[in-house]
Enzyme design. Structure first.
Site, short mmCIF file in Angstrom:
data_model
loop_
_atom_site.label_atom_id
_atom_site.label_comp_id
_atom_site.label_asym_id
_atom_site.label_seq_id
_atom_site.Cartn_x
_atom_site.Cartn_y
_atom_site.Cartn_z
N THR A 259 0.87 -1.17 0.00
CA THR A 259 0.00 0.00 0.00
C THR A 259 0.90 1.22 0.00
OG1 THR A 259 -1.60 -1.24 1.34
CG2 THR A 259 -1.86 1.15 1.26
N THR B 289 -3.56 0.69 -3.14
CA THR B 289 -2.86 -0.55 -2.83
C THR B 289 -2.98 -1.59 -3.94
OG1 THR B 289 -2.66 -2.31 -1.16
CG2 THR B 289 -4.87 -1.52 -1.66
N ASP C 251 -8.47 -10.09 0.76
CA ASP C 251 -8.95 -9.26 1.86
C ASP C 251 -10.38 -9.60 2.28
OD1 ASP C 251 -6.90 -7.77 2.81
OD2 ASP C 251 -7.41 -5.92 1.79
N GLY D 58 1.04 -0.30 5.17
CA GLY D 58 1.34 -1.17 6.30
C GLY D 58 0.32 -2.25 6.54
#
Length: 570
Positions: free
Chosen positions: A379, A397, A421, A471
């Protein structure tokens, strides 16, 4: 006297032009802080030509797609928070979507287990992050185009052209990119990624040599000439679909034609005299950030020294509660219409959550309940401010660093692996962090939950702090602590970015902390309180801008952990 005045003026001018040890930059007319010095310079050039913060953001984002391929992208997606000069805030959601052929159990085998395979690093991984099936419908081009059409001022072509020029003419390969190139050449099982940094003769581009990307320049030219349709229709779209079919992906022409970015009302909270604006779902960042700031507002921070045992314990417990709520409630609100956002971000809810924090003992994360989903680490974030008082905070990202590692040699960019995700296994939650709650299960055209937290803090109705970070799973907490450092502990933005940070995400039940920045005695004291302490090298790669309205100065800061990043101002 005249000479003294000239000397003072000269020293002040140097101060405005020079970075200090914390990568801080001062300017009056505009500022861009990103993970690529070249991209930041592109954004500043747009501001100098009369563009506003949105124009500079579009140009910076496309430049990052050339110079920061690990995360800067046109093959992924993200979020943009915009505040105009009147103090009006809005957001643009260009998160990737699940293809129409996607389903809740698409990554499970016949026995109901997640299937395994080799990822782009040659490591064993679950297939929700591997291969063309892991690719979500990209949103970056749609989001940037919507931002420009609604709020930009310069011609679209002028904003894309700098990225085309960099891709065609090349730029000196940085040391960090050269390290990635040598690693993938030796270790990656993905042919596209192995060849990504090579010359036409098959030789690896060396550090300092010009890296040219003609195929990417061609794709960007289509986007320059045709805007949104240059990516989602026409030859680029046809090649994406051809590639997907050839590699067992499920993105279709209909998926691309149907994709749209969405303008959404921002999540808004307040801390003391400041207003905080951040992203709503499908990003979880804004909700979690406001919930945590509400909790911290209830603490007597004047009696809790920064970095003390009590401070770290309190922050970890605040994180634990917000991330448990995230796992239980948050997902794409276009599909989960009863998401209790107002409750989660209310001061009253924070009081209930705060009441059961024991300042002498760590809470226990209940493994029968909820945990934390997380983005990958690929990202990137940048912050922009212009002379007219407009501000942009943008995070986007590819999911993992270099995404899926897959791409068409005719298009020149890397596809995301954002399908990872989603909750991959319905109803299955573990203490190691695998979540199976309903709000984030895979559905066709659903946007996967994200941790991205682009944020603008306003003071007296004007932008005061513009910040965000990459992160993955740690994004929310690094942004939260940076905002807290500025608003509660009065740190300047550079010190707030560089200060020690921790991360707790409910599951796994432990505190990650930056080794070397937390004293061994404090870590031992926290262990005695019941915390599992896990030292790591660093958290986040923050890019921020603070605006000193009284002195009419913009202060830009680039995290020292960003090897190629820079805050550039003029």
């Amino acid at each position: 006297m005249k000479n003294t005045t000239l000397l003072v003026s000269a020293l002040f001018f140097l101060l405005l032009q020079t970075n200090d040890s914390f990568c801080q930059t001062y300017a009056r007319n505009g500022m861009v802080s990103s993970s690529s010095k070249i991209a930041s310079e592109v954004g500043i050039d747009i501001l100098k030509k009369g563009g506003n913060a949105i124009d500079a953001s579009v140009a910076t984002a496309f430049a990052l797609a050339v110079t920061h391929p690990a995360a800067g992208n046109i093959g992924g997606g993200g979020f943009l928070v915009f505040m105009d000069s009147t103090g009006t805030a809005t957001t643009i959601d260009f998160r990737e979507k699940a293809p129409l052929k996607a389903s809740p159990k698409m990554f499970l085998d016949k026995t109901g287990n997640l299937t395994q395979g080799k990822n782009l690093y040659g490591e064993e991984s679950t297939t929700n992050h591997i291969g063309a099936k892991s690719v979500g419908v990209p949103g970056t081009v749609a989001g940037l185009y919507m931002a420009h059409q609604k709020y930009g001022t310069l011609p679209w072509e002028d904003l894309v052209q700098p990225a085309i020029d960099i891709a065609e003419n090349g730029f000196p390969l940085t040391w960090s990119l050269f390290q990635a190139a040598t690693f993938f050449d030796s270790n990656s099982p993905i042919v596209f990624l192995k060849d990504y940094f090579k010359k036409d003769n098959g030789e690896l581009i060396q550090f300092g040599e010009l890296w040219k990307q003609p195929e990417l320049a061609h794709t960007l030219t289509a986007i320059r000439d045709h805007g949104h349709d240059g990516f989602y229709k026409g030859d680029v779209a046809k090649e994406i679909v051809r590639f997907m079919k050839e590699n067992e992906g499920i993105i279709s022409m209909e998926d691309l034609n149907r994709y749209t970015a969405v303008e959404r009302k921002p999540i808004k909270g307040a801390f003391k005299d400041y207003d905080i604006y951040s992203m709503p779902p499908p990003s979880s960042g804004g909700v979690a950030l406001i919930e945590m700031m509400n909790l911290m507002e209830l603490a007597v921070l004047d009696s809790i020294p920064f970095n003390s045992t009590a401070y770290v314990h309190l922050v970890a417990e605040v994180m634990r509660r917000a991330f448990a709520d995230r796992a239980e409630y948050l997902g794409d609100t276009d599909f989960n219409v009863n998401t209790p956002i107002a409750k989660l971000t209310s001061k009253e809810f924070a009081k209930k959550r705060f009441e059961n924090i024991d300042m002498s003992r760590a809470s226990v994360s209940d493994s029968t309940k909820f945990g934390q989903l997380y983005d990958g680490s690929s990202t990137t974030h940048f912050s922009v401010a212009d002379a007219s008082g407009n501000a942009v905070s943008l995070t986007y990202t590819l999911e993992h660093s270099y995404g899926s590692g897959m791409g068409s040699t005719k298009l020149g960019f890397i596809f995301n692996n954002e399908m990872g995700d989603f909750n991959p296994k319905p109803g299955y939650t573990t203490t190691s962090g695998l979540i199976g709650t309903d709000p984030n299960l895979i559905q066709p055209e659903k946007r996967m939950l994200s941790s991205m937290t682009p944020t603008i803090v306003a003071k007296d109705g004007k932008p005061f702090l513009i910040v965000g970070s990459p992160g993955g799973r740690t994004i929310i907490n690094t942004v939260f602590q940076t905002v807290l450092n500025v608003l509660a502990y009065n740190m300047p933005v550079d010190k707030a970015i560089e200060a020690m940070k921790i991360h707790h995400q409910w599951f796994p039940d432990g505190i990650l902390y930056e080794k070397g920045l937390l004293s061994p005695d404090t870590a031992k004291a926290l262990e005695k309180m019941g915390h599992m302490m896990v030292p790591i090298d660093g958290l986040g790669e923050l890019m921020g801008i603070q605006i000193d309205a009284d002195n009419k100065i913009m202060i830009g800061a680039s995290d020292s952990s960003s090897p190629d990043g820079a805050a550039i101002g003029y």
